[in-house]
Design an enzyme around this catalytic site. Sequence first.
Site, PDB file in Angstrom:
ATOM      1  N   SER A   1       0.673  -1.278  -0.066  1.00  0.00           N
ATOM      2  CA  SER A   1       0.155   0.018  -0.080  1.00  0.00           C
ATOM      3  C   SER A   1       0.900   1.218  -0.051  1.00  0.00           C
ATOM      4  CB  SER A   1      -1.024  -0.082   1.151  1.00  0.00           C
ATOM      5  OG  SER A   1      -1.940   0.952   1.219  1.00  0.00           O
ATOM      6  N   ASN A   2       0.442   2.201   0.212  1.00  0.00           N
ATOM      7  CA  ASN A   2       1.052   3.537   0.545  1.00  0.00           C
ATOM      8  C   ASN A   2       0.547   4.671   1.568  1.00  0.00           C
ATOM      9  OD1 ASN A   2      -1.313   5.304  -0.452  1.00  0.00           O
ATOM     10  ND2 ASN A   2      -0.890   4.129  -2.479  1.00  0.00           N
ATOM     11  N   HIS A   3       1.158   5.781   1.812  1.00  0.00           N
ATOM     12  CA  HIS A   3       0.955   6.564   2.831  1.00  0.00           C
ATOM     13  C   HIS A   3      -0.269   7.325   2.734  1.00  0.00           C
ATOM     14  CE1 HIS A   3       4.524   5.298   5.011  1.00  0.00           C
ATOM     15  NE2 HIS A   3       5.398   5.443   3.859  1.00  0.00           N
TER      16      HIS A   3
END
Length: 408
Positions: A218-220
Amino acid sequence: MGVHIKGKNILLGITGSIAAYKAATLIRLLKKADADVQTLMTQDAARFIPPLTLSTLSGKETLIDIFPEGDSGVWTKHISLGLWGNVFVIAPATAQTIAKLAHGFCDSMLTAVALAARCPIMVFPAMDHDMYVHPATQANLDILRSYGYHVITPDHGELASGLIGMGRLPEPEQIVEHIDTFFANDSNNGELTPLNGKRVLITAGPTREALDPIRFISNHSTGTMGYELAAAAQELGASVTLVSGPTHLTPPHGVSCIPVTSAAEMAEHVFQRQHADIIIMAAAVGDYTPAQVAEQKIKKASGTLSIDLKRTTDILAELGKKKRADQLLVGFALETENLVSNATKKLKSKNADWIILNSPNKEGEGFGTATNKVTMIHREGSQIPLPLMSKKEVARLIFEQIGKPVTS
Ligand code: CTP
C-alpha cells in the site's frame, strides 16, 4: 443554528414514511430560526402524523388535497404557494412521491406545488435500503437532479424494518443545517449553488494489494484531501459519491461512500459511476499488484524473496478515453522531481481537464498532513499555484477554479 433561514418562506412537504414523525421537530426548529413554514402533506403521511400537530406548530393549516373542501376555497392555491416559497423542502420523500415528481404527476397539493414552484426544491429521500438502491428509484432521482432538484443522500443506519442500510432520514437538526447551507450558498454566489444538481464522483485514500491473506502492498495516503473535496462538493450542493480506499476518516454527512480495498475494486466502482458530471481522482491508486496472491501465508525462507508484480488498470486514463464533452475530469499528480513537466505529461496522457500537482518533498505538503500546497494545471496550459493552506481550503479553491472559464 440556521442564521440564513431567518425570514425565509419555507414550503415543507411530508410524505408517507415512518420518518414523518420528525416533521414536528423540524417545524419547531425552522420556526425557532424565524422562518415562515407552510406544511403540505400526502394522505399517506397523515397516517403517520396528524395534520393538526403540524398546523399547530407551523401556525398555518396543513394542506393535503389539491381541491378545497366545499365551494368556498380558491383552487389556485398550488400556484400562489409555488410563488410564495423561497425553497420547497420535501422531507421525508418516499419512493412513491419521488416517482410521481420525476414524471410530473400532480394528484395532491404537495405534488401540484412541486410542479408549479418557481423556487428551488430539496428532496430528502427516506425509505428502506432495497427500495432506495433499486434502479427505478435511482433513475427517478437522476431525473429529479436533471431538473435541478437538490437531492440529499439519506443516512446509513438502522431502518424501520430492522434492516441496516441506506435510507434513513437525517435528524431534523441536520436537515436544518442543509437548508441553512443552501441559503448561505445562495447569498454567497448570487445563484442557487454552483454545483446544484451535479453528480460528483471522488476517489480518496490508498489502495491495498494483497500478497497473501495477511500482507498487502500500500502507500501512505490518509484520504484527507479526497474527503475534504467530497465535503466541499456536498456543501456546494452537488450529489456526491466517494469511492474510498481504507482510511480512518468518517465520510462527510450526506455523501454516499463506497468503501473499497484494492485498485481493481476501486476501478470497478468508479467505472459503474463514470456518468458523473465531475470526477476527481484524488486516490493514491496502487500501480502494481502481485501477479499471484498466495492462498496461504508466505513462510519465510533463507535468501531473498522475489515477488512478481503486474500493472493495475489506470483508472484515470481509462476515464479519459471515454470522457464526454460536458464532463470534467480532474486528476492528482504526486511528483518528487521535474514537478510541472511530469504532471503535464500525466495530464495529457490521461486526457484530464485539470491535474492537481503536489509533492511530498516539503513539510506540510502531500500525504498525512492537514495542509497542502498545490499547483493546478489546466489542459490548455494555464497554471494556478496555490499557497500552502489547509486541505479544506484547497478543496474549496479547486471547485472554485474548475467552475470558472479558463484563460491560458
Ligand atoms: N491513477 C489512477 N489509476 C492508477 C494510478 C493512478 O486512476 N492505477 C490516478 C491517480 O488517482 C491520480 C493520477 O492517476 O489522479 C496520477 O497518479 P500518480 O500516482 O501521480 O501517477 P501515475 O499515473 O501512477 O504515474 P507514476 O506513478 O509513474 O508517477
